[in-house]
Design an enzyme around this catalytic site. Structure first.
Site, PDB file in Angstrom:
ATOM      1  N   ASN A  39       0.808  -1.206  -0.070  1.00 30.08           N
ATOM      2  CA  ASN A  39      -0.188  -0.194  -0.181  1.00 30.08           C
ATOM      3  C   ASN A  39       0.867   1.136  -0.037  1.00 30.08           C
ATOM      4  O   ASN A  39       1.973   1.242   0.638  1.00 30.08           O
ATOM      5  CB  ASN A  39      -0.854   0.048   1.209  1.00 30.08           C
ATOM      6  CG  ASN A  39      -0.341   0.091   2.636  1.00 30.08           C
ATOM      7  OD1 ASN A  39       0.708  -0.655   2.793  1.00 30.08           O
ATOM      8  ND2 ASN A  39      -0.898   0.667   3.410  1.00 30.08           N
ATOM      9  N   GLU A  41       0.437   5.420   0.746  1.00 31.49           N
ATOM     10  CA  GLU A  41      -0.560   6.299   1.192  1.00 31.49           C
ATOM     11  C   GLU A  41      -0.396   7.764   0.767  1.00 31.49           C
ATOM     12  O   GLU A  41       0.904   7.976   0.136  1.00 31.49           O
ATOM     13  CB  GLU A  41      -0.451   6.307   2.771  1.00 31.49           C
ATOM     14  CG  GLU A  41      -1.170   5.129   3.287  1.00 31.49           C
ATOM     15  CD  GLU A  41      -1.174   5.162   4.741  1.00 31.49           C
ATOM     16  OE1 GLU A  41      -2.060   4.374   5.168  1.00 31.49           O
ATOM     17  OE2 GLU A  41      -0.758   6.279   5.455  1.00 31.49           O
ATOM     18  N   CYS A  50      -3.656   0.628  -2.875  1.00 29.78           N
ATOM     19  CA  CYS A  50      -3.539  -0.883  -2.049  1.00 29.78           C
ATOM     20  C   CYS A  50      -2.674  -1.816  -2.735  1.00 29.78           C
ATOM     21  O   CYS A  50      -2.153  -1.710  -3.643  1.00 29.78           O
ATOM     22  CB  CYS A  50      -4.915  -1.420  -2.104  1.00 29.78           C
ATOM     23  SG  CYS A  50      -6.358  -0.677  -1.648  1.00 29.78           S
ATOM     24  N   GLU A  52      -2.699  -5.024  -3.070  1.00 29.30           N
ATOM     25  CA  GLU A  52      -3.277  -6.097  -4.164  1.00 29.30           C
ATOM     26  C   GLU A  52      -3.286  -5.232  -5.294  1.00 29.30           C
ATOM     27  O   GLU A  52      -3.086  -5.831  -6.399  1.00 29.30           O
ATOM     28  CB  GLU A  52      -4.702  -6.395  -3.802  1.00 29.30           C
ATOM     29  CG  GLU A  52      -4.687  -7.201  -2.204  1.00 29.30           C
ATOM     30  CD  GLU A  52      -4.992  -5.931  -1.161  1.00 29.30           C
ATOM     31  OE1 GLU A  52      -5.501  -6.560  -0.263  1.00 29.30           O
ATOM     32  OE2 GLU A  52      -4.883  -5.012  -1.433  1.00 29.30           O
ATOM     33  N   CYS A  83      -9.873  -4.991   0.405  1.00 33.50           N
ATOM     34  CA  CYS A  83     -10.864  -4.042   0.362  1.00 33.50           C
ATOM     35  C   CYS A  83     -12.019  -4.613  -0.794  1.00 33.50           C
ATOM     36  O   CYS A  83     -11.564  -5.071  -1.592  1.00 33.50           O
ATOM     37  CB  CYS A  83     -10.784  -2.494   0.256  1.00 33.50           C
ATOM     38  SG  CYS A  83      -9.868  -2.248  -1.464  1.00 33.50           S
ATOM     39  N   CYS A  86     -10.486  -4.131  -4.424  1.00 36.74           N
ATOM     40  CA  CYS A  86      -9.421  -5.001  -4.604  1.00 36.74           C
ATOM     41  C   CYS A  86     -10.068  -6.479  -4.856  1.00 36.74           C
ATOM     42  O   CYS A  86      -9.455  -7.146  -5.579  1.00 36.74           O
ATOM     43  CB  CYS A  86      -8.309  -5.086  -3.439  1.00 36.74           C
ATOM     44  SG  CYS A  86      -7.105  -3.636  -3.689  1.00 36.74           S
TER      45      CYS A  86
END
Length: 128
Positions: A39, A41, A50, A52, A83, A86
């Site tokens: 990930n 940010e 993300c 994934e 999430c 994803c």
């Protein structure tokens, strides 16, 4: 080295200065190649990415489009599932039977299939 080990190795490189919630993901393709992601940010929170999605992008860049197995590790005492976005991204490249192993920082593992994580996925298979 297991796919969960690969996800954990990637996780330490995650960029999460705001939440300090690092996630690592690893994908094994049908050809047996492994791609990882983390990930990333951003101060504009919804603009982050993300783990994934990063692994999927690396896989596509590597010329592959068929996922055979997924592993995800997050900074939580319990396994953290992908999430919703994803889950849909994974379903784009994986059949419903593909296993997704999710591991917590304490080593607890939960394994589900892509179909269990997203039973009503929108796919191009439904289009004419």
């Amino acid at each position: 080295m297991s796919l969960l080990d690969e996800a954990a190795k990637a996780q330490v490189k995650a960029y999460a200065p705001y939440s300090n919630f690092r996630v690592g993901a690893a994908i094994r393709t049908e050809k047996g190649d492994i791609y990882t992601g983390v990930n990333v940010e951003n101060a504009a929170y919804p603009e982050g990415t993300c783990a994934e999605a990063g692994a999927i992008a690396a896989m596509v860049l590597g010329g592959e489009t068929k996922i055979a197995e997924v592993a995800v590790i997050g900074d939580s005492d319990d396994p953290v599932p992908p999430c919703g976005g994803c889950r849909q991204k994974l379903r784009e490249f994986a059949s419903p039977e593909v296993k997704v192993s999710m591991m917590s920082r304490t080593g607890k593992v939960l394994t589900m299939t892509v179909g269990e994580l997203l039973p009503g996925a929108f796919t191009t298979e439904h289009m004419d």
